[in-house]
Motif scaffolding. Structure first.
Motif, PDB file in Angstrom:
ATOM      1  N   THR A 302       8.020   7.558  -1.346  1.00 52.34           N
ATOM      2  CA  THR A 302       9.098   8.496  -1.623  1.00 52.34           C
ATOM      3  C   THR A 302      10.458   7.834  -1.376  1.00 52.34           C
ATOM      4  O   THR A 302      11.387   7.963  -2.189  1.00 52.34           O
ATOM      5  CB  THR A 302       8.944   9.751  -0.731  1.00 52.34           C
ATOM      6  N   ASP A 381       3.459   0.021   5.661  1.00 51.78           N
ATOM      7  CA  ASP A 381       2.232  -0.466   5.021  1.00 51.78           C
ATOM      8  C   ASP A 381       2.062  -1.945   5.340  1.00 51.78           C
ATOM      9  O   ASP A 381       3.037  -2.703   5.375  1.00 51.78           O
ATOM     10  CB  ASP A 381       2.316  -0.300   3.493  1.00 51.78           C
ATOM     11  N   LYS A 398       1.308   2.918  10.025  1.00 54.66           N
ATOM     12  CA  LYS A 398       1.573   4.328  10.330  1.00 54.66           C
ATOM     13  C   LYS A 398       0.261   5.104  10.357  1.00 54.66           C
ATOM     14  O   LYS A 398      -0.665   4.772   9.607  1.00 54.66           O
ATOM     15  CB  LYS A 398       2.543   4.900   9.300  1.00 54.66           C
TER      16      LYS A 398
HETATM   17  P1  AMP Z   1       4.696   9.035   0.094  1.00 57.26           P
HETATM   18  O1  AMP Z   1       5.096   9.112   1.524  1.00 57.26           O
HETATM   19  O2  AMP Z   1       4.092  10.293  -0.424  1.00 57.26           O
HETATM   20  O3  AMP Z   1       5.785   8.524  -0.688  1.00 57.26           O
HETATM   21  O4  AMP Z   1       3.497   7.997   0.054  1.00 57.26           O
HETATM   22  C1  AMP Z   1       3.713   6.630   0.127  1.00 57.26           C
HETATM   23  C2  AMP Z   1       2.514   5.911   0.644  1.00 57.26           C
HETATM   24  O5  AMP Z   1       1.434   6.021  -0.276  1.00 57.26           O
HETATM   25  C3  AMP Z   1       2.763   4.432   0.770  1.00 57.26           C
HETATM   26  O6  AMP Z   1       3.470   4.092   1.952  1.00 57.26           O
HETATM   27  C4  AMP Z   1       1.358   3.883   0.744  1.00 57.26           C
HETATM   28  O7  AMP Z   1       0.764   3.957   2.024  1.00 57.26           O
HETATM   29  C5  AMP Z   1       0.653   4.849  -0.203  1.00 57.26           C
HETATM   30  N1  AMP Z   1       0.489   4.282  -1.558  1.00 57.26           N
HETATM   31  C6  AMP Z   1       1.208   4.495  -2.672  1.00 57.26           C
HETATM   32  N2  AMP Z   1       0.702   3.797  -3.716  1.00 57.26           N
HETATM   33  C7  AMP Z   1      -0.358   3.109  -3.235  1.00 57.26           C
HETATM   34  C8  AMP Z   1      -1.300   2.200  -3.793  1.00 57.26           C
HETATM   35  N3  AMP Z   1      -1.280   1.869  -5.074  1.00 57.26           N
HETATM   36  N4  AMP Z   1      -2.244   1.685  -2.980  1.00 57.26           N
HETATM   37  C9  AMP Z   1      -2.292   2.007  -1.675  1.00 57.26           C
HETATM   38  N5  AMP Z   1      -1.446   2.868  -1.086  1.00 57.26           N
HETATM   39  C10 AMP Z   1      -0.485   3.420  -1.852  1.00 57.26           C
END
Ligand code: AMP
Ligand code: MCA
Length: 499
Positions: A302, A381, A398
């Motif tokens: 995000t 990550d 995290k």
């Molecule tokens: P959000 O907080 O909803 O934006 O989610 C972001 C998190 O989703 C990232 O920090 C990753 O841990 C995970 N994420 C997004 N795309 C991928 C991907 N292709 N493979 C693994 N993890 C992902």
């Protein structure tokens, strides 16, 4: 007046009669109709008191007017704040207090509940799944010409809440530059054009369905088959008329479970994209074997929009998330010191570029923790780069569970469980799930003499947390496993309760 995102995404379509959004009812809104609708809604927002930089909360079902509302916020200089339609009243209360919106738009059925949460100087308008509501009525009567409000690259366009390891959600401030630069990089990387037809089955309250899918379509002038949700039957019916799909890994495992998925069915398809959660190499390989298509995996957050993507023309390697997008830098650092690591070593993924947000709303300390003075954002990550610069994600620093592409922060769920009378403590963790990737499990320790049942705990949690965050299983333990430092060993719990 110049308005960075509006001028790039929406204004060019003023006289474009090509189809933009086709809903489940088969009705199509052309690009030109969309521009006019956005203008009508912009008038409604301004009449409701919206001024430059005011937040507009949208907790609305997925309809074409909901997309026009987003465009109307851009055109009127407001900040669009979309919220998951599954959030409970308790969750909504937090967001509304934190963001102090001028207008709240909600489903007609939620009007009474939202009215009680609405600040004194704000108002509530409705937009239902049936396309009706007070926003619609007012927009129908408004002019379809609106004088666009000036907004520059650094002005806020969106405020997207993302949960945190501390249990408190944080509003990620997304500027016009953040969103436009990322849409342009993705259109270029994925070669999206006006000849594309996108299957859109994602929710539009998150980065993936909103910015990744819709901003790229708007920028390229592509057609969007706009589905209320992911239904395999509907997707299978649309594949032969489409060229592009974006989804979370669950979309692909569910499609693979359907015998109708064949190379013939996908013969017009140009590209299948996956993100938001790890795509298992076995899913990638099975999809390739079944359809002849190699799913293109990308990675984002995000706070950063999209960061890396596998190539369109080059090798799409299963289990990797590809190369940084144009203009975006990725470094792998030592999580303890922040120093860059030699290529090939596993470390923290850090990101810098025009796609990276400007900070968390009202949280300068948290912003300083995660966003370095150098502009690098610490993703949480863990990853590694190969000799060519291709990135693989190998874990997370995290404490986060991703189920069906939705993020669940254990701390928030633990707080909800611990608040129940009779609970001493709890530990929430994820275990592999064949459909959603991961599912949520809670280990709970009761206070001495407590007669709480698992059903009582589940009911207590349900009143405060959205359904997708609620544990699917509970185990009641005498004590949580801890290491010598007293830290709960979630790895032990994960191993013990793996299905
Ligand atoms: P959000 O907080 O909803 O934006 O989610 C972001 C998190 O989703 C990232 O920090 C990753 O841990 C995970 N994420 C997004 N795309 C991928 C991907 N292709 N493979 C693994 N993890 C992902
Ligand atoms: C639905 N349920 C879930 C989830 N979705 N539970 C956990 N995790 C979920 N993701 C609940 C329902 O409330 C229901 O509960 C039960 O699970 C079964 O629902 P089902 O009908 O199977 O669900 P569905 O409607 O088919 O939804 C599954 C889904 C959906 C299609 C995978 O969750 C989805 O569209 N996910 C996409 C999320 C997304 O857009 N993420 C992007 C975030 P009950 O049975 O009790 O009623 S943006 C992001 O992560 C970054 C930026 C990025 O890189 O993209």
């Amino acid at each position: 007046m110049a308005n960075t995102l509006y001028d790039a995404l929406i204004a060019p379509h003023r006289h474009n009669d090509a189809p933009f959004l086709t809903g489940d009812d088969g009705r199509t809104m052309s690009y030109a109709d969309f521009v006019r609708r956005a203008a009508q809604i912009a008038h409604v927002l301004v009449a409701a008191g919206v001024q430059l930089g005011d937040r507009v909360v949208a907790q609305v079902p997925k309809t074409t007017d909901a997309v026009a509302l987003y465009a109307a916020c851009l055109q009127s200089g407001a900040v669009y704040l979309p919220l998951n339609t599954g959030y409970t009243k308790a969750e909504l209360g937090y967001f509304i207090t934190d963001a102090a919106p001028r207008v709240i738009i909600c489903d007609s059925k939620d009007h009474a509940a939202l009215q009680t949460l609405c600040p004194a100087d704000a108002s509530v308008l409705t937009l239902g799944a049936d396309g009706q509501g007070s926003l619609v009525t007012a927009a129908d009567a408004a002019s379809d010409e609106f004088a666009t409000v000036a907004r520059g690259p650094d002005d806020l366009a969106g405020l997207l809440y993302t949960s945190g390891t501390t249990g408190r959600s944080k509003g990620a401030m997304m500027s016009h530059r953040n969103l436009l630069s990322n849409a342009a990089a993705l259109v270029d990387r994925w070669q999206i054009t006006a000849r594309d037809r996108l299957i859109h089955a994602l929710p539009i309250f998150h980065t993936h369905g909103l910015f990744v899918a819709l901003n790229t379509s708007l920028l390229a002038g592509a057609e969007v088959r706009f589905m209320a949700g992911f239904q395999p039957d509907a997707v299978i019916a649309e594949l032969p008329q489409s060229t592009l799909m974006m989804g979370v890994p669950t979309f692909y495992t569910r499609l693979l479970a359907d015998v109708r998925l064949t190379p013939d069915l996908c013969s017009t398809m140009r590209l299948f994209i996956s993100g938001s959660a790890p795509l298992l190499a076995e899913t990638h390989d099975a999809f390739h074997a079944r359809t002849g298509h190699k799913i293109l995996e990308r990675y984002g957050m995000t706070e950063t929009n999209m960061i890396t993507s596998n190539p369109y023309a080059g090798d799409r390697v299963a289990g990797t998330v590809g190369f940084p997008l144009t203009g975006t830098e990725v470094v792998i650092t030592d999580p303890a010191s922040g120093a860059p690591l030699p290529q090939g070593e596993i470390g923290m993924i850090e990101v810098r570029g025009p796609n990276v947000f400007s900070g968390y709303w009202n949280m300068p300390d948290k912003t300083r923790e995660d966003l370095r003075d150098t502009g690098f954002f610490i993703t949480g990550d863990l990853g590694v780069a190969d000799a060519e610069g291709r990135i693989s994600i190998v874990g997370r620093m995290k404490d986060l569970i991703i189920a069906g592409g939705y993020n669940i922060y254990p701390k928030e769920v633990e707080d909800a469980i611990n608040a129940i009378d009779g609970v001493l403590e709890s530990a929430v963790f994820g275990v592999p799930d064949p459909d959603l990737g991961e599912q949520v499990i809670a280990a709970v320790v009761l206070e001495g003499g407590s007669v709480l049942t698992v059903a009582d705990i589940a009911a207590g949690v349900a009143s405060g947390l959205a359904r997708f965050k609620q544990p699917r299983h509970y185990v009641v333990l005498d004590a949580l496993p801890r290491n010598t430092m007293g830290k709960v060993q979630k790895n032990v719990l994960r191993a013990d309760y793996r299905p």
